[in-house]
Design an enzyme around this catalytic site. Structure first.
Site, PDB file in Angstrom:
ATOM      1  CG  ASP A 225      65.449  29.130  78.118  1.00  0.00           C
ATOM      2  OD1 ASP A 225      66.370  28.905  77.325  1.00  0.00           O
ATOM      3  OD2 ASP A 225      64.578  29.987  77.949  1.00  0.00           O
ATOM      4  CE  LYS A 226      71.901  33.968  77.785  1.00  0.00           C
ATOM      5  NZ  LYS A 226      71.515  34.648  76.863  1.00  0.00           N
TER       6      LYS A 226
ATOM      7  CD  GLU B  31      62.126  39.276  63.408  1.00  0.00           C
ATOM      8  OE1 GLU B  31      60.960  39.162  63.841  1.00  0.00           O
ATOM      9  OE2 GLU B  31      62.485  38.898  62.298  1.00  0.00           O
TER      10      GLU B  31
ATOM     11  CE  LYS C 109      66.547  39.465  61.638  1.00  0.00           C
ATOM     12  NZ  LYS C 109      65.723  40.487  62.194  1.00  0.00           N
TER      13      LYS C 109
ATOM     14  CE  LYS D 105      66.789  24.966  75.483  1.00  0.00           C
ATOM     15  NZ  LYS D 105      65.998  26.157  75.756  1.00  0.00           N
TER      16      LYS D 105
ATOM     17  CG  ASN E 131      63.165  27.592  73.220  1.00  0.00           C
ATOM     18  OD1 ASN E 131      62.419  28.012  74.111  1.00  0.00           O
ATOM     19  ND2 ASN E 131      64.359  28.082  73.011  1.00  0.00           N
ATOM     20  CG  ASP E 132      62.588  26.850  77.398  1.00  0.00           C
ATOM     21  OD1 ASP E 132      63.676  26.479  76.944  1.00  0.00           O
ATOM     22  OD2 ASP E 132      62.303  28.034  77.617  1.00  0.00           O
TER      23      ASP E 132
END
Lengths: 344, 1087
Positions: free
Chosen positions: B387-388, B480, B544, B777, B800-801
């Site tokens: 992941d970054k 945020e 946004k 992924k 999310n990983d």
């Protein structure tokens, strides 16, 4: 302050063990160790090999097959199992002094004392003199635990039952008269067998212990009559019995019968003619077995054993040879790039 | 009435009798598996489900049949009992701790409303339908429907860290009718009935209806307090228990994760099966031998050894002999193998946990091996999927640049702005460098004000104001937080929120906005909006989001501004910054009313609620006016470029999978040295259609081949048909990198293009997939697992990983800013990306090396030990006579030879840790699977068999004619047994000494100790004392003494040892000399 303490709580211990930094010896197969090592081992093996070979060469062995397969052999007449109480004489001559102490062995071939079922077919408790197992021998002895009348057999089992029962007497023929060369049958068994493993019941006379038991089926006389002359060699601690009960590892074996160490023969058997009188009782031809007798003397390393010396010589020379090969390989491939690690 | 297939759940408040009808689970949880009574049977049952254990049980039964039993029963039962009890002890300890934590949880106190009064009850006595009172900072005892709260509007705040790992607070609100109930007296009379979904594990969804006083009220997740949450910032609240104990969402989620196995595990299982096959072959050969022997010799030998009663012919004898040999040859299948492997892995895991160099002192977290069964696979990794955000970067965001109305504000001066004189509420830690922006705020530029107003309103941050002016923001994502903090410093201070309002301080003036709607962020929408009514009554939508989605939804009149802003956005992204675009839309009262109605409809929809809501959102987020863009910097973690450089030198391919936009991702790729200017080409695939993606892939393929220059060529298929599995591209010169976008990836992952994609991507040195979803992924990982026989490792830090971490062979979680979900799903966790190189190149490499050496030696020693029986079979009439004493057979594997090899398996090192980091190439043997594979296995087996030949035939040849110096022949069985056994123990000890490369004190103690133990135990077992007590058990009395006093025996032992070891020694020396491995060279120069 609190933070530091917390940190200490989570930080792993800094010990050589946890950090895998234990001091350690890291041996390497470097040329400086391996090649001289091979030479040294090789030379040592060659040295031992020579010593063994020479020693083995000096040992005298005399061996005769007396099964009587060949019609010309003296014991041919006895090889028929129907002939009972057969005695045959084996004549031979010795050219030079057979140095003493001379050991006399009998040997059997194609005989499977190492068969598993055979090996367990005995009752160690009974043989250690426990009278309860005289009444009820262990199941392992089956089918030689009880006879057809359901009487317990003592000593029970296949090993005891099949005890070798040929008897030998050696005569030197001097001027046509036979002089008995005595066999010493004492101390031919292991000390532990004689003193610990096998015990007679502590009942005198020994015969009474064997009440309500029968002798093994193949035996001609009961255990308490194996050597009536010497109570210390009778019953379960009869030396020939002990020798037989110590079963052989391989199907061709020899067992010690006696040693010649008395009187005129203490220094060995002088040159001359001898006659071996054999009471031929033990049938082996039915299973293609062979019987032999062996005269041998021993050295520090025991009896004649050419294999050991030769093996040492071979391995020793191979080590030396390998060290030369390794030296050549090392010189050829290693010297140019002695220094420098790839990538550095 | 109990209905097994619960379709819905009915709960009536304060009515235990009614609720009991349904037999809902009580609130008592039981994660433990056993109790004192059931432990033994259940645990044994579980253990005997292991094939190996069942096999040994089967052997044990065989041994009880007297006709077959070639070995005493204890030779099997002692090792079996040992193995079973070690496992049982481990299971029992685990379960004890589970009991303890269960008890602790079950005995927590909670206040239950019973017959109108609050009573203290243990958690386990809480029932479905009870109303319980929660106080601030208490854990929620069960899944509750929030009824009322001490705070206004029935609000309460919860922290869900234990549930989903998110550390920010969340707000929950009760249905308005129940929030009015207030005090316990009213609540005791509450008799509403809840009808809702059956227990499930969806944490973010709840669907139910409250029936009370003939009215229906819809219930959503917004009304629920789930077990595992903690009540925060709320004095007290009351809730109705809906799900209890095992039915709660927390417990429903604690399902077991998929059990991962290493490739060595799988190989080991295959090999054990082969060994079974080998064992059966040996058995058959020996049984045939037995048949022949019994026919030719045994039948004639019957005068001395009659056949046993059940045996009446040689065939039956052979049949029995087969089983007897299965028993005595069983030691080729090593019972202690699995236990030893587990012990070694456990040791390696502890070394990982203990490693100070993987301890992060800033965050005070050591590395943790959460799975103890994968260590050696760490030494074989070929693909890393990273992941970054938060993994390569720190995930600490700082507001860096912004573009407002076409003007960009960037770092120009080195003077850090001081906000305090201007704004007393400013956050002193905030850094910004461009004072023109501050000027623009001060002069009251409308756009600038709108820009920061948006930032102060459009978010989901919670604030905590401990004392006046001392604000703390709790944000779901660090981005945020950074944006809201920026707004705060520029004079638009977010102060507090309620579900209906947001209070800010704008340029020192307090303003309260009515919050009309929040249009949530999610991965698909990639934007969030709020609709607020300002004090003057005007309604405005603030939005946004990612530029790609937001720029599409602008009013056409923004075209010019959009172009300028896009340029700015690209600039920012090229600097590796995370960008967001901001826009607003003024709404008229009518527009709002119309939309609000359609929104309500969508909200109440029973089916596809999410989709309909999304459509409703879509509807209003149109024709927006662009305000500008923000750029947030996420700094690289310490040591990332170095780590990536080292890992790629170790031939590990690194793929970055990130949700960021392409420019950001590429830029991070450059800054962490994944992409370099030396690279021949960086391919970018960003097609939107199947055809364009195929075309792009095809051209990448062509240019890869174009530089290939002869030899094997990568097959570049025409757009169709799908290519055959591509051959590896060894000969591609130059370095390439591939960047692929999420939408293109979706096409590339389709069945007909995936092979092409894999072969192309694997030919590149670096691959970056940007804009990918969590599912993608995982798909990428699965793809590589499917097409390459390579070990994959996924590393990430966020929720999310999780899917990628779970699907890779090894999952690594970074314990960082984004909660602990990734860590919980991972196999290894630590807090810095750079520790990965130590985990792989040091720990992984060592683990692999040790495990391989261990396995080689283990199989070798068992074959050397067992095959002697096979050779002896030819000399003992195939009677299954063992060569050794039965006690030796029992103890060989568990006492005489176990510890030295364990010590080697745990402590061995070929090169020091520093060296394996300096020479990353040392890692390659693991990837190529060189140290233990089928070939190595056969070599070990061959060496074992060779040793067994020497062990049998050398003593056989020497002893058959040898005598003691007293003339007693040495060829008796017991002498032979002792000689062979002693030779065996010495040979395998010398062999382990040769195999051990790293002699610590422990190795010395174990090797010498085992040898010493062998002689001690042998002399003890052959002693007179034991024989006198059990004459039937210790036949070997006196053998040790009698045998070992003979010089011939020692000459035999020396000879056999030399014959076994000398060739090995020569072979190894020549190998090091002629074909040195890198590790040999490094090791040599380390000394």
């Amino acid at each position: 302050m609190v933070k530091e303490e917390q940190e200490l709580a989570n930080r792993p211990d800094n010990t050589a063990f946890t950090q895998q930094r234990l001091p350690a010896w890291q041996p390497m197969l470097s040329a400086g160790i391996v090649i001289p090592g091979f030479v040294l081992i090789g030379l040592a093996f060659i040295g031992i090999g020579v010593a063994l070979f020479v020693t083995s060469r000096s040992i005298q062995v005399l061996e005769f097959d007396y099964t009587g397969v060949d019609q010309n052999s003296p014991c041919f007449k006895c090889s028929d199992p129907k002939v009972l109480n057969c005695v045959c004489n084996l004549n031979f001559s010795i050219d030079s002094l057979f140095k003493g102490t001379v050991f006399f062995y009998y040997g059997l071939s194609n005989y499977y004392q190492n068969f598993r079922k055979y090996g367990v077919s005995k009752d160690d408790v009974q043989l250690s003199g426990d009278l309860t197992n005289f009444k009820t021998p262990s199941d392992t002895c089956s089918p030689y635990a009880y006879d057809s009348n359901n009487q317990p057999i003592v000593p029970c089992g296949s090993i005891a039952n099949s005890m070798f029962n040929d008897a030998f007497k050696l005569y030197q023929i001097i001027n046509g008269t036979n002089t008995l060369v005595p066999f010493d049958g004492k101390g031919i068994a292991w000390w532990t067998d004689y003193n610990i493993k096998y015990r007679n019941p502590s009942i005198t006379p020994l015969k009474n212990a064997f009440n309500n038991t029968v002798k093994p089926i193949f035996w001609s006389k009961p255990a308490y009559e194996l050597d009536t002359s010497d109570p210390a060699n009778n019953g379960f601690i009869n030396q020939n019995f002990l020798v037989w009960m110590r079963r052989a590892a391989l199907p061709n074996f020899r067992k010690l019968y006696g040693r010649i160490n008395e009187g005129d023969y203490a220094q060995g058997l002088p040159a001359g003619n001898y006659s071996l009188e054999i009471a031929y009782n033990y049938p082996v031809l039915s299973f293609d077995g062979r019987k032999k007798v062996v005269f041998s003397n021993v050295s520090w390393m025991g009896g004649k054993n050419e294999f050991l010396g030769i093996a040492y010589l071979v391995i020793g020379s191979m080590c030396v040879f390998m060290s030369i090969v390794m030296l050549i390989v090392y010189a050829k491939f290693k010297f140019p790039e002695e220094d420098g690690v790839p990538g550095h | 009435v109990f209905c097994p297939q619960q379709e819905e759940r009915r709960v009536r408040a304060n009515d235990r009798e009614y609720n009991e009808k349904f037999q809902y689970a009580s609130n008592c949880i039981m994660t433990s598996k056993y109790n004192i009574v059931t432990f033994l049977p259940v645990n044994l049952f579980e253990q005997f489900q292991e094939v190996a254990n069942t096999y040994f049980l089967f052997l044990l039964i065989l041994q009880l049949i007297p006709q077959i039993s070639s070995l005493s029963w204890f030779t099997t039962i002692v090792p079996l009992a040992l193995v079973l009890s070690i496992t049982a002890v481990k299971d029992a300890t685990d379960d004890y701790f589970r009991h303890k934590s269960d008890n602790q949880v079950n005995n927590r106190q909670s206040q239950v409303l019973i017959r109108g009064s609050l009573q203290n009850e243990k958690w386990m006595n809480v029932r479905v339908g009870d109303i319980i009172k929660l106080e601030n900072n208490q854990f929620v005892a069960a899944d509750l429907l929030l009824l009322s709260s001490s705070e206004p509007h029935g609000l309460c705040y919860i922290e869900t860290a234990e549930l989903d790992g998110e550390s920010n607070m969340k707000v929950r609100q009760s249905v308005s009718v129940t929030s009015a109930l207030g005090d316990p007296n009213n609540l005791a009379l509450f008799d509403g009935e809840v009808v809702c979904e059956p227990p499930n594990n969806k944490l973010d969804r709840f669907c139910g209806t409250l029936y009370w006083r003939d009215k229906k009220y819809t219930l959503t997740n917004q009304n629920m307090l789930l077990r595992g949450c903690v009540l925060r910032n709320t004095e007290a609240c009351y809730g109705l228990v809906i799900f209890a104990g095992p039915d709660t969402k927390l417990m429903q989620n604690s399902g077991r994760t998929k059990f991962k196995r290493t490739s060595i595990d799988r190989l080991m299982n295959t090999l054990v099966l082969w060994i079974f096959g080998f064992l059966v072959c040996m058995g058959v050969i020996l049984a045939v031998g037995n048949a022949v022997w019994e026919r030719e010799v045994g039948s004639l030998f019957q005068s001395y050894l009659p056949w046993d009663p059940p045996v009446d012919n040689f065939l039956f004898s052979a049949f029995l002999s087969f089983w007897s040999y299965v028993i005595i040859l069983n030691t080729v299948v090593p019972i202690s193998l699995y236990v030893s492997v587990e012990v070694i892995r456990l040791g390696h895991s502890y070394f990982i946990n203990w490693d100070q160099q993987m301890f992060c002192s800033q965050c005070n977290t050591p590395a943790e091996a959460r799975t103890t069964t994968l260590n050696e696979e760490l030494g074989q990794v070929e693909y890393i999927f990273s992941d970054k955000t938060g993994t390569l970067t720190q995930n600490i965001m700082s507001f860096n640049k912004c573009s407002i109305n076409g003007k960009t504000y960037v770092k120009m001066y080195f003077q850090r702005l001081d906000f305090t004189p201007f704004n007393p509420l400013a956050d002193p830690n905030f850094c910004f460098y461009d004072d023109t922006l501050l000027e623009s705020v001060k002069v009251g530029d409308t756009h600038t004000h709108k820009f920061f107003r948006l930032l102060s309103l459009c978010h989901t941050v919670m604030s905590e104001e401990k004392s006046e002016g001392e604000l703390f923001y709790k944000a779901q994502s660090p981005d945020e937080g950074a944006l809201v903090t920026a707004a705060r410093n520029f004079g638009f201070v977010f102060r507090s929120r309620t579900p209906g309002t947001i209070t800010t301080t704008e340029m020192g003036r307090p303003v309260t906005y009515t919050l009309l709607a929040i249009l949530d962020f999610n991965n698909i929408r990639k934007r969030m909006s709020v609709i607020v009514r300002n004090p003057e009554g005007r309604i405005c939508l603030y939005c946004k989001g990612a530029d790609t989605v937001l720029l599409e939804r602008l009013h056409p009149c923004n075209q010019e501004l959009m172009n300028i802003t896009s340029d700015h956005l690209n600039e920012y992204a090229a600097d590796g910054l995370r960008t967001l675009a901001l826009a607003y839309r003024d709404l008229s009262e009518d527009e709002w009313e119309a939309w609000s109605e359609s929104h309500r409809c969508a909200d109440k929809a029973a089916s596809c609620r999410e989709d309909r809501l999304a459509a409703a959102y879509e509807q209003i987020e149109q024709d927006m006016m662009l305000l500008g863009a923000t750029a947030i910097e996420d700094k690289l973690q310490e040591g990332v470029p170095e780590t990536i450089a080292v890992l790629s030198l170790a031939n590990i391919k690194i793929w970055v999978l990130t949700g960021d936009k392409q420019e950001t991702a590429v830029n991070i790729g450059y800054s962490c040295k994944m992409l370099t200017d030396d690279m021949t080409e960086v391919f970018i695939i960003s097609g939107h259609t199947v055809q364009s993606v195929r075309q792009e892939l095809g051209s990448v393929c062509l240019s890869l081949n174009g530089t290939g220059g002869g030899g094997k060529q990568l097959q570049c298929p025409p757009p169709s048909p799908p290519p055959p599995p591509s051959n590896l591209m060894d000969n591609i010169s130059g370095e390439f990198a591939l960047v692929i976008n999420g939408h293109s990836l979706a096409h590339a992952l389709e069945a007909d293009m995936e092979t092409e994609f894999v072969s192309t991507a694997c030919a590149c040195k670096a691959v970056i997939c940007c804009r990918v979803t969590p599912l993608q992924k995982a798909q990428v990982v699965e793809l590589i697992k499917k097409h390459k026989k390579a070990v994959t490792l996924a590393i990430g830090d966020g929720a999310n990983d999780v899917s990628m971490i779970k699907s890779a062979h090894i999952g690594v979680g970074i314990s960082g800013q984004e909660g602990i979900q990734a860590v919980l799903a991972s196999d290894y966790s630590f807090s810095q990306f750079r520790f990965l190189q130590r985990l792989l190149l040091v720990h992984g490499r060592w683990s692999y090396l040790r495990m391989c050496r261990f396995l080689c030696y283990f199989f070798y020693k068992n074959f050397a030990f067992t095959m002697v029986h096979f050779w002896f079979g030819f000399f003992c009439g195939f009677s299954a006579q063992t060569v050794y004493d039965q006690y030796f057979i029992t103890l060989y594997n568990i006492v005489y030879t176990s510890l030295p090899v364990l010590a080697m398996g745990i402590f061995d090192q070929d090169v020091p840790d520093q060296r394996s980091l300096e020479y990353p190439k040392l890692y390659e043997p693991g990837q190529l699977n060189l140290l233990f594979n089928k070939r190595e296995f056969f070599i070990c087996i061959a060496q074992g068999i060779y040793t067994s030949v020497v062990l049998f035939f050398v003593p056989c040849a020497v002893l058959s004619n040898a005598t003691q110096s007293t003339g007693v022949p040495l060829a008796d069985y017991q002498t032979f047994a002792v000689t062979t056994a002693t030779t065996l123990v010495i040979v395998v000890s010398v062999q382990i000494a040769l195999d051990t490369g790293f002699w610590t004190v422990i190795n010395h103690v174990f090797v010498w100790g085992s040898l010493g133990l062998y002689f001690t135990i042998m002399f003890a077992l052959h002693s007179q004392t034991l024989f006198k007590i059990f004459p039937n058990q210790f036949h070997f009395v006196g053998s040790a003494q009698s045998t070992l006093l003979q010089p011939v025996v020692w000459l035999t032992i020396a000879l056999a040892t030399a014959i076994c070891i000398v060739p090995v020694l020569a072979f190894r020396f020549l190998k090091v000399d002629l074909k040195p491995q890198l590790s040999d060279t490094v090791r040599k120069h380390t000394r």
